[in-house]
Design an enzyme around this catalytic site. Structure first.
Site, PDB file in Angstrom:
ATOM      1  N   LYS A  65      12.635  63.501 -25.211  1.00 18.88           N
ATOM      2  CA  LYS A  65      13.323  62.877 -24.077  1.00 18.88           C
ATOM      3  C   LYS A  65      12.484  63.046 -22.813  1.00 18.88           C
ATOM      4  CE  LYS A  65      17.175  61.646 -24.201  1.00 18.88           C
ATOM      5  NZ  LYS A  65      17.753  60.304 -24.375  1.00 18.88           N
ATOM      6  N   ASP A  98      15.150  69.002 -26.718  1.00 20.80           N
ATOM      7  CA  ASP A  98      14.634  68.168 -25.639  1.00 20.80           C
ATOM      8  C   ASP A  98      13.350  68.765 -25.085  1.00 20.80           C
ATOM      9  OD1 ASP A  98      16.694  66.401 -25.825  1.00 20.80           O
ATOM     10  OD2 ASP A  98      17.735  67.049 -24.015  1.00 20.80           O
TER      11      ASP A  98
END
Length: 403
Positions: free
Chosen positions: A219, A197
């Site tokens: 993300k 992420d």
């Protein structure tokens, strides 16, 4: 005997009698490892620390006798540790051990014993010990450096066990690379593929070897995003190809990080998953800014709330009126973009406007910055200061502690 000519050896003590004389901090440090190796431990001490007494009460492998050491106490022993605060007693223990041909460690004067305790650690089936000529601080420092190097993959070791397989879902912590767990760092060092992420500690990715495939899950809040289904498929596909995949997330993988969706996807595909919890930013970031989310006599509760959905939205699962009525701490994650709506909901629900607020941006990193406000003026101050995600917002009396 001197520590310089000590012969480093591993003892198999399972089921064998070990005598520890002394019930202080030395015994407290030695007992867990002796018990972990199955030794039949006999502790003899005039007095014992509460921790030693608790170990003896909880573990049948420890026998505690609160009395002075007496001749004959080493009968049947294979190994002894003289760890009293009386040099004469330690010398007597060492002398009796010498006569009985029992190896003995003297905690007070290492060179006077027939054995020396190395600084040790276990790693992936390895037991590593370091002796540094009786310089305990040096041996401990070298031990720690080797341990960290193994965890970071700076040095590698062949292991006799099977290589890890499947997917490891690892919480990377709030941002500082040193706040990942030991297990998380160890698994990361053995990864073939890392799916990361944006909020995962980027310094950890820089430490990976050139053979490791790094996939950016992208993300990014309110920006481009790799669909969750696509992330799930990458995890499954790489694992099915025989790769060991580490899914590296910021904070804890089960705190508003959709980690369990990935567990379910892997389980449905028959892929084994190892879950490694992480240090959640909801608690760690306020702490690093000088704010405990709870403090005795001030609050008995705290709530962590996701701000990705506005109050009143059909998908919202938060009872904002109930939140407003509580007197404890509210920690808002992903709330900067909608702070005006959250502040209004709490004020309308009865939370006082002068309730202290702390905002921490890029918590635990070199870019960390903080903003102090109240519930009444927090939205205006956040906009004036240009606060952007990622940021943690703490609402409650504890926020006044911010340093």
């Amino acid at each position: 005997m001197t520590a310089e000519n000590a012969y480093l050896v591993g003892l198999r003590l399972s089921g064998r009698k070990v005598v520890v004389v002394g019930g202080g901090t030395v015994a407290q440090r030695r007992l867990p490892l002796l018990i972990a190796n199955g030794a039949d431990v006999h502790v003899i001490a005039r007095a014992a620390t509460p921790a030693v007494e608790a170990l003896a009460q909880a573990d049948p492998g420890i026998t505690l006798a609160l009395r002075d050491f007496e001749p004959g106490d080493l009968d049947g022993a294979w190994y002894a540790i003289a760890a009293t605060d009386d040099g004469a007693v330690n010398a007597a223990i060492s002398d009796e051990a010498q006569q009985r041909r029992i190896f003995c460690v003297r905690a007070d004067i290492a060179r006077e014993g027939s054995a020396v305790t190395p600084a040790t650690f276990d790693y992936d089936g390895l037991s590593v010990g370091v002796l540094a000529g009786g310089e305990h601080r040096r041996s401990a420092a070298i031990r720690s450096a080797i341990h960290e190097a193994l965890q970071r993959g700076v040095i590698t070791a062949e292991v006799t066990g099977e290589a890890p397989s499947g997917v490891a879902l690892v919480g990377g912590g709030p941002g500082d690379p040193e706040l990942i767990t030991v297990r998380g760092r160890r698994l990361l060092a053995r990864a073939d593929v890392v799916v990361a992420d944006r909020l995962a500690p980027q310094d950890l990715l820089a430490e990976l070897g050139p053979h490791v495939e790094v996939i950016d899950a992208a993300k990014i809040p309110y920006g481009r995003a790799m669909a969750q289904d696509a992330i799930n498929q990458v995890l499954v596909d790489r694992a099915r190809a025989g790769k060991f995949v580490v899914r590296l997330k910021g904070g804890d993988p089960f705190v508003f990080a959709r980690g369990y969706e990935e567990v379910i996807a892997c389980a449905d595909a028959g892929i084994p998953v190892t879950v490694v919890p992480g240090v959640t930013s909801a608690i760690a970031v306020p702490a690093l800014a000088g704010v405990p989310v709870t403090h005795r006599g001030l609050t008995h509760e705290f709530v962590v709330v996701s701000g990705h959905v506005a109050p009143g939205h059909p998908e919202s699962l938060v009872n904002w009126n109930a939140l407003a009525q509580m007197s404890g701490t509210i920690v808002l994650l992903m709330a900067v973009e909608r702070i005006e709506l959250f502040a209004k909901a709490l004020l309308d629900g009865g939370r006082p406007a002068d309730t202290p607020v702390l905002v921490v941006q890029h918590g635990s990193t070199v870019a960390q910055r903080t903003l102090r406000a109240t519930l009444g003026d927090a939205p205006e101050k956040i906009r004036e200061d240009g606060i952007r995600p990622p940021a943690i917002i703490v609402i409650g009396a504890v926020a006044a502690f911010a340093s």
